[in-house]
Scaffold this motif. Structure first.
Motif: not given
Lengths: 99, 230
Positions: A79, A82-84, B144-151
Motif C-alpha cells: 500500500w 507516501k506519494r513522491g 498509478g505509482v510515480e517515482p519517489g512513492d514509498v510503498l
C-alpha cells in the motif's frame, strides 16, 4: 437463515433440455459460476436434479459477485504510504513533475 | 551620452545572448499539448434544412431557429475525465489482534539481533526474496505509482537470517516487521517484433510490443525485537 452456495462444476453441454432448464432456473450459465439461493425445498429439489454437475455448500449469508471474485484474488501485498510529490515538497525541493 | 546609450543597448541584449541554444532548453518551456486538451471541432450541419425552413417558414421563425442552433453549439462539451487507477492506501491483510505465539515471542529477538536479513514478500501473490537495498524489477507496470512513492510491503511469508527463519502460515503477522520500498522508476524492454506469416501468402504482419516494468528499491527492513506488548 442459511443459503445454498452452488457452483457449476461440470458443463451441461450434451445434456438433456430438462437438465439445462434446471441449471437455467438456478441461474447457472457457465462453469465455475457461483450463485446463492435460500435453503428451501424448491432449491433442494433443483440441486438434486443436477447434483452431478454442481458443488454445494451451506453458508450463512449470500455474497455479491464482487465478493466472490475477491475470494479468488490475492491480496496486493503493498500500500502507498507516501506519494513522491509529498516527499519532495517536505524536502523543500521543487522537483520536476514526474508526469 | 553615447556610451550610456551603448550600455543600455548591451543590457537589453545580454539576457537574450546568454540563453543556451534552443535544443538545450528544458522541454518545460514548450507548452505541453495533450490529446484531451484540443477542443472538439464540430462543423455546423443542417444548413440545407435551415434554408428549406427559411423558404417555407416566416423570417422570424428562421431567426429563432438560428439562435437556438447557436446556443446549442455554444454549450460546453463535457470533457471526459481520465480514470485514475485506485491505489491501495491501507494494509491489504486484516491486522491480527491476538497474542503472538510463545515461540515467536522467545525467538524473534534472537532473529532480530542477527546481522543481515532476507524477506520473502508477496506482491499480487508473487513471491520476491529480497534484502535491504535490493532493486526489484516487477514483471509489470504498477498503475498509478510515480517515482519517489514509498510503498509499504506487508505480505511476507518468510523472514530470515543466516541461522533463523520465521515462517508464516501462510503470511507473517504484519506487526512483527516493517518493510518499505521506494519506487525508482519505470524500465522498458527492447522492442519485440513478432512476424506473423501464413503459408503460400507473401503478406507478413509485424507485431510490435514493448513492455514496461516498475523498478523499486527495498529501502527499509526492520524486524521488531521487542514483542512484549503483543
Amino acid at each position: 437463515m442459511s443459503w445454498f452456495r452452488i457452483t457449476l462444476h461440470r458443463s451441461a453441454i450434451g445434456l438433456p433440455e430438462r437438465t439445462r432448464g434446471v441449471l437455467a432456473a438456478l441461474g447457472l450459465r457457465r462453469r465455475s459460476q457461483t450463485v446463492f439461493h435460500p435453503v428451501s425445498q424448491d432449491f433442494a429439489g433443483m440441486i438434486m436434479k443436477v447434483k452431478e454437475l454442481v458443488r454445494v455448500q451451506e453458508v450463512d449469508a449470500p455474497k455479491t459477485d464482487a465478493e466472490v471474485k475477491a475470494e479468488r484474488q490475492f491480496a496486493p501485498g503493498f500500500w502507498v504510504e507516501k506519494r513522491g510529490k509529498e516527499v519532495m515538497a517536505r524536502r523543500g525541493g521543487g522537483g520536476r513533475d514526474m508526469n | 551620452m553615447s556610451r550610456a546609450l551603448l550600455r543600455s543597448v548591451l543590457e537589453l541584449r545580454t539576457p537574450v545572448t546568454r540563453l543556451p541554444p534552443s535544443f538545450l532548453l528544458p522541454m518545460r518551456s514548450i507548452p505541453a499539448r495533450f490529446f484531451n486538451q484540443t477542443t472538439q471541432i464540430i462543423e455546423p450541419a443542417q444548413t440545407a434544412d435551415a434554408d428549406a425552413d427559411a423558404i417555407h417558414a416566416t423570417l422570424t421563425a428562421a431567426r429563432q431557429q438560428l439562435v437556438q442552433q447557436q446556443q446549442q453549439y455554444q454549450q460546453p462539451q463535457p470533457q471526459p475525465t481520465p480514470k485514475k487507477p485506485r491505489l491501495p492506501t491501507s494494509p491489504s491483510l486484516p491486522t491480527p489482534t491476538g497474542p503472538v505465539s510463545e515461540s515467536v515471542r522467545s525467538l524473534l529477538p534472537i532473529l532480530a539481533a542477527q546481522p543481515g536479513h532476507y524477506i520473502t514478500i508477496h506482491i499480487h501473490g508473487q513471491p520476491y526474496l529480497v534484502t535491504e537495498g535490493d532493486s526489484v524489477r516487477l514483471p509489470f507496470k504498477m498503475p498509478g505509482v510515480e517515482p519517489g512513492d514509498v510503498l509499504r510491503l506487508d505480505c511476507a511469508t518468510a523472514i530470515g537470517s543466516r541461522d533463523f527463519t520465521l515462517q508464516g502460515a501462510p503470511y507473517i503477522d504484519g506487526r512483527l516487521f516493517e518493510c518499505r520500498a521506494i519506487v525508482t522508476g519505470t524500465e522498458a524492454e527492447p522492442m519485440r517484433v513478432l512476424i506473423k506469416k501464413k503459408r503460400r501468402c507473401r503478406r507478413k504482419t509485424h507485431i510490435r510490443s514493448k513492455h514496461k516494468y516498475t523498478i523499486m528499491r527495498i529501502s527499509e527492513l526492520k524486524i521488531r525485537s521487542d514483542v512484549s506488548d503483543l
